[in-house]
Design a protein around this motif. Structure first.
Motif, PDB file in Angstrom:
ATOM      1  N   VAL A  81       0.804  -1.218   0.000  1.00 53.69           N
ATOM      2  CA  VAL A  81       0.000   0.000   0.000  1.00 53.69           C
ATOM      3  C   VAL A  81       0.842   1.275   0.000  1.00 53.69           C
ATOM      4  CG1 VAL A  81      -0.302  -0.066   2.518  1.00 53.69           C
ATOM      5  CG2 VAL A  81      -1.908   1.226   1.101  1.00 53.69           C
ATOM      6  N   GLU A  82       1.945   1.326   0.714  1.00 52.33           N
ATOM      7  CA  GLU A  82       2.734   2.561   0.725  1.00 52.33           C
ATOM      8  C   GLU A  82       3.365   2.829  -0.631  1.00 52.33           C
ATOM      9  OE1 GLU A  82       5.308   2.358   4.223  1.00 52.33           O
ATOM     10  OE2 GLU A  82       3.829   3.565   5.294  1.00 52.33           O
ATOM     11  N   ILE A  83       3.714   1.774  -1.358  1.00 47.95           N
ATOM     12  CA  ILE A  83       4.209   1.943  -2.736  1.00 47.95           C
ATOM     13  C   ILE A  83       3.070   2.428  -3.628  1.00 47.95           C
ATOM     14  CG2 ILE A  83       5.148   0.744  -4.746  1.00 47.95           C
ATOM     15  CD1 ILE A  83       6.672  -1.078  -2.834  1.00 47.95           C
ATOM     16  N   ASN A  84       1.895   1.852  -3.457  1.00 47.27           N
ATOM     17  CA  ASN A  84       0.746   2.285  -4.256  1.00 47.27           C
ATOM     18  C   ASN A  84       0.462   3.773  -4.052  1.00 47.27           C
ATOM     19  OD1 ASN A  84       0.349  -0.313  -5.223  1.00 47.27           O
ATOM     20  ND2 ASN A  84      -1.221  -0.819  -3.715  1.00 47.27           N
ATOM     21  N   ILE A  85       0.537   4.226  -2.808  1.00 44.72           N
ATOM     22  CA  ILE A  85       0.305   5.644  -2.522  1.00 44.72           C
ATOM     23  C   ILE A  85       1.349   6.510  -3.225  1.00 44.72           C
ATOM     24  CG2 ILE A  85       0.272   7.400  -0.703  1.00 44.72           C
ATOM     25  CD1 ILE A  85      -0.833   5.200   1.186  1.00 44.72           C
ATOM     26  N   ALA A  86       2.604   6.096  -3.159  1.00 46.68           N
ATOM     27  CA  ALA A  86       3.680   6.862  -3.798  1.00 46.68           C
ATOM     28  C   ALA A  86       3.513   6.917  -5.314  1.00 46.68           C
ATOM     29  CB  ALA A  86       5.037   6.254  -3.438  1.00 46.68           C
ATOM     30  N   LEU A  87       2.986   5.854  -5.904  1.00 48.72           N
ATOM     31  CA  LEU A  87       2.818   5.803  -7.360  1.00 48.72           C
ATOM     32  C   LEU A  87       1.758   6.775  -7.863  1.00 48.72           C
ATOM     33  CD1 LEU A  87       3.039   1.955  -7.992  1.00 48.72           C
ATOM     34  CD2 LEU A  87       4.628   3.681  -8.844  1.00 48.72           C
ATOM     35  N   LEU A  88       0.866   7.218  -7.002  1.00 47.44           N
ATOM     36  CA  LEU A  88      -0.193   8.118  -7.441  1.00 47.44           C
ATOM     37  C   LEU A  88       0.362   9.421  -8.008  1.00 47.44           C
ATOM     38  CD1 LEU A  88      -2.854   7.709  -4.594  1.00 47.44           C
ATOM     39  CD2 LEU A  88      -2.866   6.668  -6.873  1.00 47.44           C
ATOM     40  N   ASP A  89       1.445   9.923  -7.445  1.00 46.23           N
ATOM     41  CA  ASP A  89       2.046  11.159  -7.954  1.00 46.23           C
ATOM     42  C   ASP A  89       2.508  10.979  -9.395  1.00 46.23           C
ATOM     43  OD1 ASP A  89       2.636  13.311  -5.557  1.00 46.23           O
ATOM     44  OD2 ASP A  89       2.523  11.265  -4.818  1.00 46.23           O
ATOM     45  N   GLU A  90       3.158   9.861  -9.663  1.00 52.18           N
ATOM     46  CA  GLU A  90       3.647   9.569 -11.009  1.00 52.18           C
ATOM     47  C   GLU A  90       2.486   9.393 -11.984  1.00 52.18           C
ATOM     48  OE1 GLU A  90       7.497   7.184 -11.647  1.00 52.18           O
ATOM     49  OE2 GLU A  90       5.873   5.731 -11.908  1.00 52.18           O
ATOM     50  N   ILE A  91       1.449   8.714 -11.539  1.00 53.88           N
ATOM     51  CA  ILE A  91       0.284   8.497 -12.390  1.00 53.88           C
ATOM     52  C   ILE A  91      -0.381   9.823 -12.741  1.00 53.88           C
ATOM     53  CG2 ILE A  91      -2.061   7.539 -12.410  1.00 53.88           C
ATOM     54  CD1 ILE A  91      -0.913   5.181 -10.758  1.00 53.88           C
ATOM     55  N   SER A  92      -0.455  10.729 -11.775  1.00 53.09           N
ATOM     56  CA  SER A  92      -1.103  12.031 -12.021  1.00 53.09           C
ATOM     57  C   SER A  92      -0.360  12.819 -13.094  1.00 53.09           C
ATOM     58  CB  SER A  92      -1.186  12.842 -10.731  1.00 53.09           C
ATOM     59  OG  SER A  92       0.100  13.267 -10.308  1.00 53.09           O
ATOM     60  N   LEU A 224      -2.723 -18.090   9.992  1.00 53.08           N
ATOM     61  CA  LEU A 224      -2.305 -16.767   9.538  1.00 53.08           C
ATOM     62  C   LEU A 224      -0.910 -16.393  10.022  1.00 53.08           C
ATOM     63  CD1 LEU A 224      -5.624 -14.760  10.029  1.00 53.08           C
ATOM     64  CD2 LEU A 224      -4.669 -15.625   7.891  1.00 53.08           C
ATOM     65  N   ALA A 225      -0.379 -17.140  10.985  1.00 54.60           N
ATOM     66  CA  ALA A 225       0.973 -16.846  11.469  1.00 54.60           C
ATOM     67  C   ALA A 225       2.014 -17.045  10.377  1.00 54.60           C
ATOM     68  CB  ALA A 225       1.309 -17.722  12.678  1.00 54.60           C
ATOM     69  N   GLY A 226       1.649 -17.717   9.295  1.00 55.72           N
ATOM     70  CA  GLY A 226       2.563 -17.899   8.175  1.00 55.72           C
ATOM     71  C   GLY A 226       2.615 -16.719   7.224  1.00 55.72           C
ATOM     72  N   SER A 227       1.856 -15.660   7.493  1.00 48.47           N
ATOM     73  CA  SER A 227       1.816 -14.502   6.597  1.00 48.47           C
ATOM     74  C   SER A 227       3.117 -13.712   6.646  1.00 48.47           C
ATOM     75  CB  SER A 227       0.642 -13.590   6.976  1.00 48.47           C
ATOM     76  OG  SER A 227      -0.579 -14.272   6.877  1.00 48.47           O
ATOM     77  N   SER A 228       3.436 -13.069   5.535  1.00 47.28           N
ATOM     78  CA  SER A 228       4.710 -12.364   5.382  1.00 47.28           C
ATOM     79  C   SER A 228       4.687 -10.967   6.012  1.00 47.28           C
ATOM     80  CB  SER A 228       5.038 -12.236   3.891  1.00 47.28           C
ATOM     81  OG  SER A 228       6.123 -11.362   3.681  1.00 47.28           O
ATOM     82  N   TRP A 229       5.741 -10.654   6.750  1.00 45.70           N
ATOM     83  CA  TRP A 229       5.882  -9.301   7.305  1.00 45.70           C
ATOM     84  C   TRP A 229       6.000  -8.266   6.194  1.00 45.70           C
ATOM     85  CZ3 TRP A 229       4.925  -5.966  10.796  1.00 45.70           C
ATOM     86  CH2 TRP A 229       5.670  -4.799  10.953  1.00 45.70           C
ATOM     87  N   ASP A 230       6.566  -8.621   5.050  1.00 41.59           N
ATOM     88  CA  ASP A 230       6.694  -7.676   3.936  1.00 41.59           C
ATOM     89  C   ASP A 230       5.336  -7.122   3.521  1.00 41.59           C
ATOM     90  OD1 ASP A 230       9.407  -8.063   3.896  1.00 41.59           O
ATOM     91  OD2 ASP A 230       9.366  -9.535   2.281  1.00 41.59           O
ATOM     92  N   ILE A 231       4.294  -7.950   3.613  1.00 45.73           N
ATOM     93  CA  ILE A 231       2.944  -7.500   3.281  1.00 45.73           C
ATOM     94  C   ILE A 231       2.335  -6.715   4.436  1.00 45.73           C
ATOM     95  CG2 ILE A 231       0.611  -8.268   2.714  1.00 45.73           C
ATOM     96  CD1 ILE A 231       2.625  -8.697   0.468  1.00 45.73           C
ATOM     97  N   TRP A 232       2.521  -7.212   5.650  1.00 45.07           N
ATOM     98  CA  TRP A 232       1.817  -6.649   6.803  1.00 45.07           C
ATOM     99  C   TRP A 232       2.450  -5.379   7.346  1.00 45.07           C
ATOM    100  CZ3 TRP A 232      -2.893  -7.405   8.608  1.00 45.07           C
ATOM    101  CH2 TRP A 232      -3.604  -8.472   8.047  1.00 45.07           C
ATOM    102  N   ARG A 233       3.698  -5.135   7.035  1.00 44.40           N
ATOM    103  CA  ARG A 233       4.337  -3.900   7.512  1.00 44.40           C
ATOM    104  C   ARG A 233       3.537  -2.676   7.070  1.00 44.40           C
ATOM    105  NH1 ARG A 233       6.614   0.274   5.684  1.00 44.40           N
ATOM    106  NH2 ARG A 233       8.243   1.405   6.809  1.00 44.40           N
ATOM    107  N   ASP A 234       3.222  -2.589   5.779  1.00 42.20           N
ATOM    108  CA  ASP A 234       2.508  -1.430   5.251  1.00 42.20           C
ATOM    109  C   ASP A 234       1.074  -1.375   5.755  1.00 42.20           C
ATOM    110  OD1 ASP A 234       4.812  -0.898   3.888  1.00 42.20           O
ATOM    111  OD2 ASP A 234       3.881  -0.702   1.924  1.00 42.20           O
TER     112      ASP A 234
END
Length: 289
Positions: A81-92, A224-234
């Protein structure tokens, strides 16, 4: 035979589990086949082998050319999600003003707010589907079959042709849709998704010294304990207040439960079990294929 549709091209940015599963589900839908929609995508973490693999799974063109990528009728952001938010500027700056922008992020308030600030036509999506394994190799169109997709529209975009057509594509792919505001979404999802994830994580670490003695019931509860921190951090970073509120409310309920157990309040405990049984049957009916 193709039909005249307001969406003829879709770009996916981020081709992991959910992005690729959604791409495959939409592409195989009867409406997409009738409309002859072109699907392109990009993921910055891909090797040449990954690129060839996703092209075999349904991406018509993998491209890192941003101008080409953003020249689409619909852009679906499926990175963290934080990458998606950052991409909005470029898309605009690079996308045509008529391009509809969407995402599959697990939080919505911050990305919707940024899209409003930039004047982007943004319709948030949250497919209520997934699994603990990640990556496009785990993707499957069936992951979305019969699942709900929450839509967050605070700009009345669903009254327009492109957003309405996107909903029709999702329904053609076998999904159902539910409308919420971004703020309501984040409060509700904190309770039914983010709280269970953190409880499962805590349960696993709390019971770590005893898991060699556990059975399948524990494994089911702790899946759910097998879920990745890379996803859950954001996710946690962009919904921290709502998640913390739910943890605090749940901790108070745990205190009540421990008191009932210690006092042998079997009548109240039976009531809890009966209500949970009833709700579980409702949940099973809701998720029946």
């Amino acid at each position: 035979m193709s039909v005249d549709s307001p969406i003829r091209s879709i770009s996916f940015i981020g081709l992991g589990l959910l992005g690729m599963s959604l791409l495959q589900a939409i592409k195989r839908s009867p409406l997409a086949l009738e409309s002859d929609i072109f699907f392109q995508g990009f993921d910055p973490n891909f090797s040449d082998g990954d690129r060839e693999s996703v092209e075999s799974l349904g991406v018509d063109r993998f491209t890192d050319d941003k101008k080409t990528l953003y020249q689409a009728d619909l852009i679906i952001l499926s990175a963290p999600v934080e990458i998606n938010i950052a991409l909005l500027d470029e898309i605009s700056q690079l996308a045509p003003p008529t391009t509809l922008v969407s995402d599959v992020s697990s939080t919505k308030s911050l990305i919707a707010r940024r899209a409003r600030e930039l004047g982007l036509p943004f319709l948030g999506m949250h497919p209520m589907a997934g699994k603990e394994q990640q990556g496009y190799r785990e993707s499957n169109a069936e992951l979305l079959q019969g699942r709900r997709i929450i839509l967050c529209d605070d700009n009345n975009l669903l009254a327009g042709d492109k957003a309405a057509f996107l909903v029709a594509l999702l329904e053609s792919a076998g999904c159902t849709t539910l409308l919420m505001t971004p703020e309501e979404h984040d409060r509700v999802i904190a309770k039914i998704s983010h709280l269970p994830q953190l409880l499962s994580t805590l349960l696993m670490t709390w019971c770590g010294d005893s898991i060699s003695k556990s059975g399948p019931g524990f494994a089911t509860l702790a899946r759910l304990a097998g879920s990745s921190w890379d996803i859950w951090r954001d996710i946690i970073a962009t919904n921290s207040d709502n998640i913390a509120d739910e943890l605090e409310r749940f901790s108070r309920e745990l205190d009540l439960l421990s008191h009932e157990v210690r006092k042998h309040d079997l009548e109240q405990l039976e009531s809890r079990f009966n209500e949970a049984n009833r709700l579980y049957q409702t949940l099973k009916e809701m998720n029946r294929p």
